[in-house]
Design a protein around this motif. Structure first.
Motif, PDB file in Angstrom:
ATOM      1  N   PHE A  92       0.839  -1.202   0.000  1.00 13.78           N
ATOM      2  CA  PHE A  92       0.000   0.000   0.000  1.00 13.78           C
ATOM      3  C   PHE A  92       0.875   1.254   0.000  1.00 13.78           C
ATOM      4  O   PHE A  92       0.599   2.223  -0.727  1.00 13.78           O
ATOM      5  CB  PHE A  92      -0.923  -0.007   1.218  1.00 13.78           C
ATOM      6  N   GLU A  93       1.935   1.252   0.819  1.00 14.14           N
ATOM      7  CA  GLU A  93       2.839   2.397   0.873  1.00 14.14           C
ATOM      8  C   GLU A  93       3.507   2.633  -0.474  1.00 14.14           C
ATOM      9  O   GLU A  93       3.706   3.780  -0.895  1.00 14.14           O
ATOM     10  CB  GLU A  93       3.900   2.165   1.956  1.00 14.14           C
ATOM     11  N   ASP A  95       2.248   1.831  -3.439  1.00 12.95           N
ATOM     12  CA  ASP A  95       1.225   2.394  -4.329  1.00 12.95           C
ATOM     13  C   ASP A  95       1.049   3.888  -4.090  1.00 12.95           C
ATOM     14  O   ASP A  95       0.939   4.678  -5.035  1.00 12.95           O
ATOM     15  CB  ASP A  95      -0.122   1.682  -4.123  1.00 12.95           C
ATOM     16  N   GLU A  96       1.023   4.270  -2.797  1.00 13.82           N
ATOM     17  CA  GLU A  96       0.867   5.686  -2.473  1.00 13.82           C
ATOM     18  C   GLU A  96       2.072   6.494  -2.931  1.00 13.82           C
ATOM     19  O   GLU A  96       1.930   7.620  -3.426  1.00 13.82           O
ATOM     20  CB  GLU A  96       0.668   5.855  -0.960  1.00 13.82           C
ATOM     21  N   LYS A  97       3.258   5.921  -2.786  1.00 12.94           N
ATOM     22  CA  LYS A  97       4.475   6.627  -3.229  1.00 12.94           C
ATOM     23  C   LYS A  97       4.475   6.784  -4.743  1.00 12.94           C
ATOM     24  O   LYS A  97       4.861   7.839  -5.268  1.00 12.94           O
ATOM     25  CB  LYS A  97       5.721   5.859  -2.776  1.00 12.94           C
ATOM     26  N   LYS A  99       1.858   7.030  -6.636  1.00 11.82           N
ATOM     27  CA  LYS A  99       0.893   8.090  -6.946  1.00 11.82           C
ATOM     28  C   LYS A  99       1.502   9.461  -6.731  1.00 11.82           C
ATOM     29  O   LYS A  99       1.332  10.372  -7.559  1.00 11.82           O
ATOM     30  CB  LYS A  99      -0.358   7.925  -6.074  1.00 11.82           C
ATOM     31  N   ARG A 100       2.227   9.615  -5.612  1.00 12.25           N
ATOM     32  CA  ARG A 100       2.855  10.910  -5.329  1.00 12.25           C
ATOM     33  C   ARG A 100       3.905  11.252  -6.372  1.00 12.25           C
ATOM     34  O   ARG A 100       3.986  12.398  -6.842  1.00 12.25           O
ATOM     35  CB  ARG A 100       3.486  10.900  -3.930  1.00 12.25           C
ATOM     36  N   LYS A 165      -5.899  17.194  -4.924  1.00 12.43           N
ATOM     37  CA  LYS A 165      -4.862  16.661  -5.814  1.00 12.43           C
ATOM     38  C   LYS A 165      -5.134  17.008  -7.278  1.00 12.43           C
ATOM     39  O   LYS A 165      -5.035  16.163  -8.168  1.00 12.43           O
ATOM     40  CB  LYS A 165      -4.743  15.144  -5.631  1.00 12.43           C
TER      41      LYS A 165
END
Length: 272
Positions: A92-93, A95-97, A99-100, A165
């Motif tokens: 999950f982390e 995936d979030e990274k 996206k960022r 965003k």
């Protein structure tokens, strides 16, 4: 070396395989995170190929800020449930990274394109251009409000864009209505705006219609001079101005040395 030890890596060989210094392996052994599979009578340490997979897992967790103490617990307590839980969290982390990073890349690419476009632009020119429809997130109506109000309206717009965003690196623009242009009230804007991606729900949005626009440029604070030139150009073409002019920086103080060298693009709509 015995036949048995030929199946293993020395510390130097294993460090080379893992692309780290031997001191890293010594440290991991010292804290009980990753110890050699075999410690020979001669004092040499030997690692198995299987331990390379363990090392890779340590690297993965470290990359995402998992403390070595927590990694040690995961590797000591051989619980599939604990490992599955932590791997899912790490996934999950990641995936979030991603996206960022994709968001930052989109902003960089926009700013890069805007900067490169300035290299081929004649800022003394005025031209008729057919512009495509674009969607803008707009501020509250600021027509006739005091200039001090800008200090709250602009941050509110920026914060809204960032919260949802929607920021893609486009500059803040301003909409100037025809009536204010005719009155030469060039700082009596109706809205501030920021261009946003397509497909966004049209809440607090304005659609700049596709159509013909007179496009010219303003240097520094020479606003009246810039509009006089553009309006004269429109009249000479036998055309009439439309509902709005859309202003946005082409060269702001990030690229220009002082506000007097900034360049604003003015896109004046033409009545169809």
């Amino acid at each position: 070396m015995s036949k048995e030890l030929e199946k293993y890596f020395t510390t130097g060989e294993f460090a080379n395989l893992c692309r780290v210094k031997k001191q890293t392996l010594f440290h991991y052994d010292e804290i009980g995170l990753l110890s050699p599979q075999i410690k020979g009578d001669n004092g040499y340490r030997y690692y198995s190929y299987d331990q390379f997979e363990v090392f890779q897992l340590i690297v993965l967790f470290k990359e995402f800020g998992v403390p070595l103490k927590e990694i040690k617990i995961l590797l000591t307590d051989k619980s599939p449930r604990n490992m599955i839980k932590r791997l899912k969290e790490t996934s999950f982390e990641i995936d979030e990274k991603i996206k960022r990073l994709n968001h930052l890349q989109a902003i960089i690419q926009t700013r890069l394109q805007l900067a490169e476009d300035t290299l081929d632009t004649d800022f003394s020119s005025i031209s008729l251009q057919h512009l495509d429809e674009e969607t803008f997130m707009i501020s509250e109506n600021i027509l006739e409000v005091a200039e001090q109000k800008y200090t709250s309206v602009i941050p509110e717009l920026i914060h809204y864009i960032q919260l949802h965003k929607l920021d893609r690196g486009y500059p803040i623009g301003a909409m100037l209505a025809r009536e204010q242009i005719q009155k030469k009230e060039f700082y009596n804007y109706e809205h501030f705006y920021v261009k946003i991606p397509e497909g966004i729900e049209k809440v607090h949005c304005h659609t700049r219609p596709q159509g013909l626009y007179a496009v010219g440029y303003q240097k520094g604070v020479e606003t009246e001079h810039a509009y006089d030139r553009i309006i004269q150009f429109v009249r000479e073409k036998g055309l009439e101005m439309g509902e709005y002019a859309y202003e946005e920086y082409v060269i702001d103080e990030v690229l220009a040395d002082g506000i007097e060298n900034s360049i604003t693009r003015i896109q004046l709509s033409i009545q169809s």
